[in-house]
Design a protein around this motif. Structure first.
Motif, PDB file in Angstrom:
ATOM      1  N   GLY A 169       0.819  -1.207   0.000  1.00 31.96           N
ATOM      2  CA  GLY A 169       0.000   0.000   0.000  1.00 31.96           C
ATOM      3  C   GLY A 169       0.849   1.251   0.000  1.00 31.96           C
ATOM      4  O   GLY A 169       2.074   1.216   0.059  1.00 31.96           O
TER       5      GLY A 169
ATOM      6  N   ILE B 241      -0.953   6.582   4.075  1.00 32.39           N
ATOM      7  CA  ILE B 241      -2.219   7.079   4.599  1.00 32.39           C
ATOM      8  C   ILE B 241      -3.188   7.518   3.499  1.00 32.39           C
ATOM      9  O   ILE B 241      -4.281   7.968   3.791  1.00 32.39           O
ATOM     10  CB  ILE B 241      -1.964   8.264   5.555  1.00 32.39           C
ATOM     11  CG1 ILE B 241      -1.247   9.410   4.798  1.00 32.39           C
ATOM     12  CG2 ILE B 241      -1.145   7.822   6.760  1.00 32.39           C
ATOM     13  CD1 ILE B 241      -1.094  10.678   5.625  1.00 32.39           C
ATOM     14  N   MET B 242      -2.780   7.406   2.240  1.00 34.56           N
ATOM     15  CA  MET B 242      -3.677   7.802   1.161  1.00 34.56           C
ATOM     16  C   MET B 242      -4.962   6.991   1.226  1.00 34.56           C
ATOM     17  O   MET B 242      -4.942   5.778   1.400  1.00 34.56           O
ATOM     18  CB  MET B 242      -2.982   7.584  -0.188  1.00 34.56           C
ATOM     19  CG  MET B 242      -3.829   7.968  -1.391  1.00 34.56           C
ATOM     20  SD  MET B 242      -2.968   7.637  -2.953  1.00 34.56           S
ATOM     21  CE  MET B 242      -1.630   8.808  -2.867  1.00 34.56           C
ATOM     22  N   ASP B 243      -6.114   7.660   1.075  1.00 37.00           N
ATOM     23  CA  ASP B 243      -7.382   6.945   1.102  1.00 37.00           C
ATOM     24  C   ASP B 243      -8.050   6.919  -0.261  1.00 37.00           C
ATOM     25  O   ASP B 243      -9.068   6.257  -0.452  1.00 37.00           O
ATOM     26  CB  ASP B 243      -8.335   7.534   2.144  1.00 37.00           C
ATOM     27  CG  ASP B 243      -8.666   9.004   1.863  1.00 37.00           C
ATOM     28  OD1 ASP B 243      -8.105   9.575   0.901  1.00 37.00           O
ATOM     29  OD2 ASP B 243      -9.481   9.561   2.604  1.00 37.00           O
ATOM     30  N   LYS B 244      -7.477   7.643  -1.242  1.00 41.05           N
ATOM     31  CA  LYS B 244      -7.970   7.622  -2.613  1.00 41.05           C
ATOM     32  C   LYS B 244      -6.795   7.686  -3.572  1.00 41.05           C
ATOM     33  O   LYS B 244      -5.768   8.305  -3.274  1.00 41.05           O
ATOM     34  CB  LYS B 244      -8.915   8.798  -2.888  1.00 41.05           C
ATOM     35  CG  LYS B 244     -10.332   8.586  -2.387  1.00 41.05           C
ATOM     36  CD  LYS B 244     -11.277   9.594  -3.024  1.00 41.05           C
ATOM     37  CE  LYS B 244     -12.718   9.294  -2.609  1.00 41.05           C
ATOM     38  NZ  LYS B 244     -13.680  10.156  -3.337  1.00 41.05           N
TER      39      LYS B 244
ATOM     40  N   GLU C  55     -12.701   4.457  -4.237  1.00 40.28           N
ATOM     41  CA  GLU C  55     -11.301   4.715  -3.899  1.00 40.28           C
ATOM     42  C   GLU C  55     -10.500   5.304  -5.071  1.00 40.28           C
ATOM     43  O   GLU C  55      -9.289   5.464  -4.968  1.00 40.28           O
ATOM     44  CB  GLU C  55     -10.643   3.439  -3.383  1.00 40.28           C
ATOM     45  CG  GLU C  55     -11.214   3.022  -2.027  1.00 40.28           C
ATOM     46  CD  GLU C  55     -10.538   1.794  -1.439  1.00 40.28           C
ATOM     47  OE1 GLU C  55     -10.356   1.753  -0.205  1.00 40.28           O
ATOM     48  OE2 GLU C  55     -10.203   0.858  -2.208  1.00 40.28           O
TER      49      GLU C  55
ATOM     50  N   LEU D 282      -3.667   0.732  -2.724  1.00 38.69           N
ATOM     51  CA  LEU D 282      -3.802   1.253  -1.356  1.00 38.69           C
ATOM     52  C   LEU D 282      -3.450   0.242  -0.285  1.00 38.69           C
ATOM     53  O   LEU D 282      -2.868   0.586   0.740  1.00 38.69           O
ATOM     54  CB  LEU D 282      -5.240   1.742  -1.138  1.00 38.69           C
ATOM     55  CG  LEU D 282      -5.676   2.942  -1.982  1.00 38.69           C
ATOM     56  CD1 LEU D 282      -7.167   3.169  -1.842  1.00 38.69           C
ATOM     57  CD2 LEU D 282      -4.892   4.186  -1.577  1.00 38.69           C
ATOM     58  N   ARG D 283      -3.812  -1.047  -0.517  1.00 37.37           N
ATOM     59  CA  ARG D 283      -3.670  -2.039   0.556  1.00 37.37           C
ATOM     60  C   ARG D 283      -3.045  -3.355   0.113  1.00 37.37           C
ATOM     61  O   ARG D 283      -2.961  -4.285   0.898  1.00 37.37           O
ATOM     62  CB  ARG D 283      -5.053  -2.348   1.159  1.00 37.37           C
ATOM     63  CG  ARG D 283      -5.715  -1.160   1.837  1.00 37.37           C
ATOM     64  CD  ARG D 283      -7.066  -1.544   2.424  1.00 37.37           C
ATOM     65  NE  ARG D 283      -7.997  -1.970   1.384  1.00 37.37           N
ATOM     66  CZ  ARG D 283      -8.655  -1.122   0.583  1.00 37.37           C
ATOM     67  NH1 ARG D 283      -8.477   0.175   0.714  1.00 37.37           N
ATOM     68  NH2 ARG D 283      -9.476  -1.575  -0.342  1.00 37.37           N
TER      69      ARG D 283
END
Length: 398
Positions: A3, A6-9, A35, A322-323
């Motif tokens: 990932g 801290i990016m959420d998009k 996302e 992201l993950r």
């Protein structure tokens, strides 16, 4: 891939906003891929750039060239949805620019070019994915699961007749690049069938030998193939036939896989399975009766019913960035279905069967001969057609 903190998009740019690029853009701005955030688009067509300015949020930047978008700094990832020849070069530029990449099908026109793209992806630490949205279809996922389970023995025979790709002459007249060797690099095999060829190799494995008959402009005024019949041989001795065209109405879409202990049939979006009580191979050599047939029965199959298509692929792409969650299809896998279409073209051009792997330099030499004599299209009437309900929606020029 791991990932990215801290990016959420993921900020996404789309290069090429024709039929498919515009569809992806609207899906994202409508919140269907939560996302992903659309931050930029690029297209060489002035009318498409105007469409973007009138339709998309004001925050979306609009560029003429993909290179401008890549260098803009406003994207974490790009989606490449341009004519086929440009796919590898734009993917490579985006990867070198530090961006994650989703590539529309096909991966490219010829495997030598795509191999270079894959090598660049291996050198990068970016996510690289292919838009093989049919891998999200619950029917094909069930076929994959059953074939790869090993419970029903080896594949003996594969038949796929996919002739429901009907296209009119108006479709072919809608772009100067479309259905030409110089602009598109092929016909039904390269435009409509990348999903079918990907699914065939994903579910059944790669053939080792191909003989094909590709008929150019049989049903339309075009210079590339619109009617194909191919014979396939697999390493374990299994054989197959693949038939496709854009000239049949009504068409058929029947994908049949015969294994040692049963037969899978996918037709009209329904999957059926006839399971034998014992393996046919065992029955053949143990039955004392010359005309006896192994007993079996129709078996009801359950699937999860999910078929998220392009949205599912894009959601997985964002989740992987992201993950680190799994992709639907890694970008490097795009070369496999293209290998099949290249082998079919080469076999038809040479007039005999070809082995896989084939001579990639010979293929390019043969393709270049056709590109040099590719005609300039007249009566071009640029149109963006609705692709609703079509899982093989084509990309368009950027």
């Amino acid at each position: 891939m791991s990932g990215i903190g801290i990016m959420d998009k993921v900020r996404l740019g789309i290069i090429g906003i024709g039929n498919m690029g515009s569809t992806h853009a609207l899906s994202i701005v409508e919140g269907k891929v939560p996302e992903l955030e659309l931050t930029a688009v690029a297209d060489r067509s002035g009318s498409r750039r105007e469409w973007a300015k009138e339709t998309l949020p004001e925050t979306v930047r609009v560029y003429t060239e993909g290179d401008e978008l890549i260098a803009s700094g406003c994207c974490d990832a790009v989606l490449v949805a341009v004519p086929h020849y440009q796919h590898p070069e734009l993917v490579i530029r985006a990867l070198r620019g530090g961006l994650h990449v989703m590539c529309e099908k096909p991966a490219g026109v010829y495997t030598k070019q795509v191999r270079e793209m894959n090598e660049e992806a291996q050198r990068s630490n970016r996510v690289f994915a292919m838009m093989f949205n049919q891998r999200t279809n619950h029917v094909y996922r069930k076929m994959y699961e059953m074939v790869h389970s090993g419970l029903y023995g080896q594949i003996k025979r594969v038949n796929w007749i996919v002739t429901d790709w009907y296209r009119t002459q108006a479709y072919y007249n809608s772009g100067g690049w479309r259905a030409t060797w110089a602009g598109e690099g092929g016909g039904v095999l390269l435009n409509q069938c990348p999903h079918n060829l990907d699914l065939l190799q994903w579910i059944c494995g790669m053939p080792v030998r191909v003989q094909a008959f590709c008929h150019n402009g049989k049903w339309h005024d075009i210079e590339v193939e619109d009617d194909v019949t191919a014979y396939l041989e697999f390493e374990n001795g299994a054989t197959g036939v693949f038939v496709t065209t854009t000239g049949d109405a009504p068409g058929t879409n029947r994908f049949e896989i015969t294994m040692e202990k049963g037969r899978l049939v996918c037709e009209n979006d329904r999957l059926s399975f006839y399971e034998l009580e014992v393996s046919e191979r065992e029955f053949c050599y143990t039955s004392p009766e010359g005309f006896a047939k192994p007993a079996g029965h129709e078996t009801a199959l359950e699937t999860d019913g999910q078929n998220l298509q392009h949205i599912g692929v894009l959601r997985a792409f964002a989740a992987n960035i992201l993950r680190g969650e799994p992709l639907v299809a890694r970008g490097e896998e795009g070369i496999f279905g293209l290998t099949l279409s290249n082998a079919m073209h080469l076999s038809s051009w040479l007039g005999h069967a070809v082995e896989i792997p084939f001579d990639e330099d010979l293929f390019l030499e043969q393709l270049d001969q056709r590109r040099r004599t590719s005609r300039v299209k007249e009566n071009v009437k640029e149109t963006t057609f609705s692709t609703a309900g079509s899982y093989g929606s084509e990309t368009s020029q950027a």
